[in-house]
Design a protein around this motif. Structure first.
Motif, mmCIF file in Angstrom:
data_model
loop_
_atom_site.group_PDB
_atom_site.id
_atom_site.type_symbol
_atom_site.label_atom_id
_atom_site.label_comp_id
_atom_site.label_asym_id
_atom_site.label_seq_id
_atom_site.Cartn_x
_atom_site.Cartn_y
_atom_site.Cartn_z
ATOM 1 N N ALA A 138 0.932 -1.529 -0.161
ATOM 2 C CA ALA A 138 0.104 0.040 -0.278
ATOM 3 C C ALA A 138 0.784 0.934 0.048
ATOM 4 O O ALA A 138 0.727 1.840 -0.827
ATOM 5 C CB ALA A 138 -0.875 0.207 1.430
ATOM 6 N N TRP A 139 1.514 1.179 0.958
ATOM 7 C CA TRP A 139 2.857 2.290 0.561
ATOM 8 C C TRP A 139 3.301 3.288 -0.168
ATOM 9 O O TRP A 139 2.990 4.353 -0.883
ATOM 10 C CB TRP A 139 4.186 2.718 2.337
ATOM 11 N N LYS A 140 4.317 1.366 -0.865
ATOM 12 C CA LYS A 140 4.578 1.963 -1.879
ATOM 13 C C LYS A 140 3.458 2.223 -3.397
ATOM 14 O O LYS A 140 4.215 3.006 -4.402
ATOM 15 C CB LYS A 140 5.865 0.505 -2.774
ATOM 16 N N GLY A 141 2.606 1.662 -3.251
ATOM 17 C CA GLY A 141 1.334 1.950 -4.184
ATOM 18 C C GLY A 141 1.019 3.713 -3.912
ATOM 19 O O GLY A 141 0.379 4.156 -4.958
ATOM 20 N N LEU A 142 0.715 4.218 -3.028
ATOM 21 C CA LEU A 142 0.181 5.129 -2.365
ATOM 22 C C LEU A 142 1.342 6.656 -2.971
ATOM 23 O O LEU A 142 1.668 7.362 -3.962
ATOM 24 C CB LEU A 142 0.685 5.390 -1.510
ATOM 25 N N ILE A 143 2.878 5.837 -2.792
ATOM 26 C CA ILE A 143 3.960 7.037 -3.415
ATOM 27 C C ILE A 143 3.641 7.031 -5.303
ATOM 28 O O ILE A 143 4.468 8.015 -5.306
ATOM 29 C CB ILE A 143 5.577 6.224 -2.813
ATOM 30 N N THR A 144 3.957 6.022 -5.785
ATOM 31 C CA THR A 144 3.668 6.154 -7.018
ATOM 32 C C THR A 144 2.620 6.273 -8.275
ATOM 33 O O THR A 144 2.529 6.039 -8.750
ATOM 34 C CB THR A 144 4.659 4.808 -7.317
ATOM 35 N N SER A 145 1.020 6.331 -7.143
ATOM 36 C CA SER A 145 0.203 6.323 -8.096
ATOM 37 C C SER A 145 -0.636 5.037 -7.953
ATOM 38 O O SER A 145 -1.251 5.809 -9.919
ATOM 39 C CB SER A 145 0.223 7.641 -8.662
ATOM 40 N N LEU A 233 6.589 9.009 7.436
ATOM 41 C CA LEU A 233 7.242 8.255 7.078
ATOM 42 C C LEU A 233 8.827 7.744 8.009
ATOM 43 O O LEU A 233 8.707 7.690 9.024
ATOM 44 C CB LEU A 233 7.231 7.222 5.663
ATOM 45 N N GLY A 234 9.183 9.227 7.974
ATOM 46 C CA GLY A 234 9.960 9.321 8.477
ATOM 47 C C GLY A 234 10.396 9.410 10.240
ATOM 48 O O GLY A 234 10.257 9.109 11.041
ATOM 49 N N SER A 235 8.502 10.735 10.498
ATOM 50 C CA SER A 235 8.393 10.736 12.025
ATOM 51 C C SER A 235 7.787 9.556 12.844
ATOM 52 O O SER A 235 8.598 9.786 13.721
ATOM 53 C CB SER A 235 7.667 11.747 11.821
ATOM 54 N N SER A 236 7.594 9.031 12.012
ATOM 55 C CA SER A 236 7.106 7.415 12.552
ATOM 56 C C SER A 236 7.381 5.975 12.667
ATOM 57 O O SER A 236 7.738 4.806 12.949
ATOM 58 C CB SER A 236 5.037 6.929 11.450
ATOM 59 N N GLY A 237 8.954 6.301 12.041
ATOM 60 C CA GLY A 237 10.398 5.208 11.749
ATOM 61 C C GLY A 237 9.989 4.691 11.080
ATOM 62 O O GLY A 237 10.827 3.436 11.408
ATOM 63 N N ALA A 238 9.196 4.570 9.770
ATOM 64 C CA ALA A 238 8.835 3.353 9.032
ATOM 65 C C ALA A 238 9.411 4.213 7.400
ATOM 66 O O ALA A 238 9.188 2.717 6.679
ATOM 67 C CB ALA A 238 7.306 3.378 8.864
ATOM 68 N N ILE A 239 10.295 5.066 7.427
ATOM 69 C CA ILE A 239 11.230 4.867 6.119
ATOM 70 C C ILE A 239 12.176 4.256 6.293
ATOM 71 O O ILE A 239 12.924 3.840 6.831
ATOM 72 C CB ILE A 239 11.039 6.696 6.523
ATOM 73 N N THR A 240 12.329 3.691 5.210
ATOM 74 C CA THR A 240 13.392 2.947 4.721
ATOM 75 C C THR A 240 14.775 3.422 3.358
ATOM 76 O O THR A 240 13.549 4.087 2.880
ATOM 77 C CB THR A 240 13.241 1.707 4.026
ATOM 78 N N PRO A 241 15.636 3.216 3.235
ATOM 79 C CA PRO A 241 15.989 3.307 2.099
ATOM 80 C C PRO A 241 15.607 3.133 0.712
ATOM 81 O O PRO A 241 15.870 3.793 0.468
ATOM 82 C CB PRO A 241 17.387 3.155 2.148
ATOM 83 N N GLU A 242 14.853 2.721 0.019
ATOM 84 C CA GLU A 242 14.179 1.782 -0.541
ATOM 85 C C GLU A 242 12.658 3.077 -0.421
ATOM 86 O O GLU A 242 12.660 3.488 -1.795
ATOM 87 C CB GLU A 242 13.415 0.591 -0.314
ATOM 88 N N LEU A 243 11.950 3.159 -0.040
ATOM 89 C CA LEU A 243 11.135 3.709 0.655
ATOM 90 C C LEU A 243 11.500 5.255 0.051
ATOM 91 O O LEU A 243 10.680 6.579 -0.995
ATOM 92 C CB LEU A 243 9.943 3.949 1.518
#
Length: 296
Positions: A138-145, A233-243
């Motif tokens: 879902a998060w990848k889909g959100l980022i890439t429309s 994502l950064g503030s919630s600790g969920a960011i990854t280098p890939e994202l």
């Protein structure tokens, strides 16, 4: 019940296709909410005809605030169903759309079913078909429309109400802003891999506008949404280098896509945002953008 909400603005030429596709659904526990949004043609007469022909199925309302988000919020407020199908007045649903997605939603205990769709672009009489597929993550889909679009998705009403529905201040990217707020509220989004929605784009569609001011607003909205996603994502600790790379690459790709039409503004944005994008991607996109600018 599934409530089908159709914003209607000067859609006399297409509303039959949209409404009739709902009436042909295999899943029949539905109501159809037609929201007339300041139409100046004979749209309102056609809507009343439908309401008269199907008094137990179709209701017509008026929304004076301009824009599809306001019309959708009006319909959402009137909806009696547990599930919501938003449908643009020029799009259509294939007969099994609601049945398939409702069953997926029940089994998966979902808040949103994000569906694949067939896009039909009609530019100067030339029709091009493009299949738009949903990203499973879902998060990848959100980022890439790639998390479905307004008409291809099925939405749980309670989840929409909990995030206060559509943002009526946005001029574009409204459904992805909505999806972002749903994900932040821990909504469960499930992908539907079938194609049961046909979305029509004409040469004057908002996302295809040739107006440079509109292009800049569209681009700004897309960039700002991704920056908001990155910050969250950064503030919630969920960011990854890939994202993080995916977000930067999306922003760079969008800027270069608009570069041929608004080159000075595109360069301004590239200087404004420090994007980390693979050099191979940069070279490929910049070369393509420069070539397209020369052709324009």
């Amino acid at each position: 019940m599934i409530s089908v909400i159709i914003p209607c603005y000067n859609c006399a030429d297409t509303i039959n296709r949209s409404v009739d596709s709902v009436l042909r659904q295999a899943y029949q526990n539905t109501e159809v909410i037609l929201v007339n949004n300041n139409s100046t043609d004979n749209t309102h007469l056609l809507l009343r005809d439908y309401e008269s022909a199907f008094p137990n199925k179709i209701c017509v309302y008026n929304e004076s605030k301009k824009g599809a988000p306001a019309a959708r919020n009006c319909g959402l407020d009137k909806a009696k169903g547990e599930w919501i199908q938003f449908l643009d007045a020029d799009d259509e649903l294939l007969p099994d759309k609601l049945k398939i997605q409702y069953e997926l939603a029940v089994v998966g205990k979902a808040d949103v079913i994000a569906g694949n769709c067939l896009l039909k672009y009609n530019i100067n009489g030339k029709v091009t078909d493009v299949v738009r597929q949903v990203q499973q993550d879902a998060w990848k889909g959100l980022i890439t429309s790639n998390l479905g679009i307004t008409s291809s998705n099925l939405w749980r009403k309670e989840a929409l109400v909990n995030v206060k529905g559509w943002d009526e201040t946005l001029s574009s990217s409204q459904e992805y802003d909505l999806l972002f707020r749903l994900l932040k509220n821990n909504a469960q989004i499930i992908a539907d891999n079938s194609i049961n929605t046909i979305v029509y784009f004409a040469g004057n569609s908002v996302s295809k506008s040739e107006n440079k001011e509109k292009m800049m607003r569209i681009l700004d909205n897309r960039i700002q949404l991704r920056l908001n996603i990155k910050e969250y994502l950064g503030s919630s600790g969920a960011i990854t280098p890939e994202l993080a790379e995916m977000i930067d690459t999306y922003i760079y790709t969008e800027i270069m896509r608009y570069y041929p039409k608004i080159p000075l503004y595109a360069e301004e944005l590239l200087n404004k945002y420090p994007l980390k994008v693979k050099i191979s991607r940069v070279l490929k996109l910049r070369s393509k953008a420069l070539f397209n600018r020369l052709r324009a």
